[in-house]
Design a protein around this motif. Structure first.
Motif, mmCIF file in Angstrom:
data_model
loop_
_atom_site.group_PDB
_atom_site.id
_atom_site.type_symbol
_atom_site.label_atom_id
_atom_site.label_comp_id
_atom_site.label_asym_id
_atom_site.label_seq_id
_atom_site.Cartn_x
_atom_site.Cartn_y
_atom_site.Cartn_z
ATOM 1 N N ILE A 190 0.768 -1.216 -0.065
ATOM 2 C CA ILE A 190 -0.053 0.213 -0.136
ATOM 3 C C ILE A 190 0.983 1.212 0.172
ATOM 4 O O ILE A 190 1.771 1.447 0.803
ATOM 5 C CB ILE A 190 -1.016 0.125 1.270
ATOM 6 C CG1 ILE A 190 -1.741 -1.247 1.103
ATOM 7 C CG2 ILE A 190 -1.937 1.344 1.121
ATOM 8 C CD1 ILE A 190 -2.796 -1.174 2.523
ATOM 9 N N ILE A 236 -1.908 9.085 2.252
ATOM 10 C CA ILE A 236 -2.692 8.223 2.295
ATOM 11 C C ILE A 236 -3.444 8.213 3.843
ATOM 12 O O ILE A 236 -2.494 8.121 4.578
ATOM 13 C CB ILE A 236 -2.418 6.655 2.256
ATOM 14 C CG1 ILE A 236 -1.896 6.490 0.517
ATOM 15 C CG2 ILE A 236 -3.461 5.847 2.362
ATOM 16 C CD1 ILE A 236 -3.088 6.776 -0.629
ATOM 17 N N LEU A 292 -6.692 4.821 8.576
ATOM 18 C CA LEU A 292 -8.078 4.141 8.578
ATOM 19 C C LEU A 292 -8.514 3.794 10.040
ATOM 20 O O LEU A 292 -7.567 3.064 10.510
ATOM 21 C CB LEU A 292 -8.057 2.990 7.597
ATOM 22 C CG LEU A 292 -7.591 3.195 6.013
ATOM 23 C CD1 LEU A 292 -7.756 1.904 5.378
ATOM 24 C CD2 LEU A 292 -8.755 4.357 5.639
ATOM 25 N N GLN A 295 -13.503 1.381 8.314
ATOM 26 C CA GLN A 295 -13.283 2.046 7.057
ATOM 27 C C GLN A 295 -12.071 1.249 6.265
ATOM 28 O O GLN A 295 -11.404 0.329 6.610
ATOM 29 C CB GLN A 295 -12.332 3.409 7.262
ATOM 30 C CG GLN A 295 -13.510 4.458 7.768
ATOM 31 C CD GLN A 295 -12.835 5.655 8.159
ATOM 32 O OE1 GLN A 295 -11.420 5.664 8.417
ATOM 33 N NE2 GLN A 295 -13.474 6.724 8.099
ATOM 34 N N LEU A 305 -9.679 1.370 2.454
ATOM 35 C CA LEU A 305 -8.786 2.137 1.354
ATOM 36 C C LEU A 305 -9.435 1.722 0.040
ATOM 37 O O LEU A 305 -9.087 0.193 -0.217
ATOM 38 C CB LEU A 305 -7.447 2.170 1.829
ATOM 39 C CG LEU A 305 -6.469 2.994 0.876
ATOM 40 C CD1 LEU A 305 -7.011 4.463 0.804
ATOM 41 C CD2 LEU A 305 -5.128 2.675 1.044
ATOM 42 N N LYS A 330 -8.860 1.481 -4.034
ATOM 43 C CA LYS A 330 -7.834 2.239 -5.269
ATOM 44 C C LYS A 330 -8.955 2.246 -6.323
ATOM 45 O O LYS A 330 -9.801 1.520 -6.682
ATOM 46 C CB LYS A 330 -7.033 1.186 -5.552
ATOM 47 C CG LYS A 330 -6.225 1.225 -6.817
ATOM 48 C CD LYS A 330 -5.298 0.116 -7.245
ATOM 49 C CE LYS A 330 -4.390 0.357 -8.338
ATOM 50 N NZ LYS A 330 -3.432 -0.722 -8.578
ATOM 51 N N VAL A 335 -12.088 8.333 2.637
ATOM 52 C CA VAL A 335 -12.237 6.963 2.612
ATOM 53 C C VAL A 335 -13.811 6.493 2.833
ATOM 54 O O VAL A 335 -14.532 7.469 3.141
ATOM 55 C CB VAL A 335 -11.602 6.345 4.077
ATOM 56 C CG1 VAL A 335 -9.875 6.586 4.002
ATOM 57 C CG2 VAL A 335 -11.806 7.196 5.046
#
Length: 197
Positions: free
Chosen positions: A15, A42, A45, A49, A51, A53, A80
């Motif tokens: 990530i 980024i 989280l 939640q 992430l 892409k 997010v």
């Protein structure tokens, strides 16, 4: 870069810690408020939640309305998403196809439910060749069991309406749907028509 284990496999996922991102921090016209950040961090989280892409995205009227500030009271601008609002992309759809479906389909389905469309009822769809309209037609026919479907569009899209299963395609450049002898149980208006009284 950060690494984590994939929840469904034994593989490791890399990530990034930064990415390019389009964002806005105030409401207004996109040309005034939308900015590209070349090195966006980024976010960290929370447990509920995820992430995402972004491979493909669709833009809908709600997106520009949100940017213009029409939903200020409940628009947190978070980069997010809450995991309960997500679903896996079907394997038989491309990312572009999958991005185009959810909001238009949800709008079409919820509208038909609110209208109380049921088997045997007829429906007139104003703006039938648009994104939501095409779903309204297909859902009305194949899910809700409409007995007759009429829909308006411009001349070039009349044949498209027929292919979707519309019984009465109406070219709004040549006919006024209000003057037609056919009557319908419900009208689904996607263009904001003003009816004669």
């Amino acid at each position: 870069m950060a690494t984590t284990k994939s929840p469904n496999t034994d593989s490791t996922i890399t990530i990034p810690t930064h990415t390019k991102a389009w964002f806005y921090s105030e409401h207004g016209k996109p040309s005034d408020v939308l900015k590209l950040h070349p090195n966006w961090s980024i976010p960290q989280l929370k447990d509920d939640q995820v992430l995402i892409k972004v491979v493909a995205a669709s833009l809908n009227p709600v997106d520009y309305k949100r940017m213009h500030g029409m939903f200020k009271d409940n628009d947190p601008h978070l980069p997010v998403s809450d995991e309960r609002l997500l679903a896996h992309k079907p394997k038989n759809l491309s990312f572009i196809e999958a991005a185009s479906i959810p909001l238009a389909m949800e709008t079409a389905y919820e509208g038909l439910e609110r209208l109380g469309l049921s088997a045997g009822k007829s429906i007139l769809v104003l703006g039938g060749a648009g994104g939501v309209g095409t779903y309204v037609i297909q859902l009305a026919k194949h899910v809700f069991g409409a007995s007759k479907i009429g829909a308006t569009s411009s001349t070039g899209k009349i044949e498209f309406l027929r292919k979707l299963g519309v019984d009465l395609p109406i070219d709004y450049t040549k006919e006024n749907f209000e003057d037609l002898p056919e009557k319908f149980d419900v009208v689904y208006d996607l263009v904001g028509e003003t009816f004669k009284s």
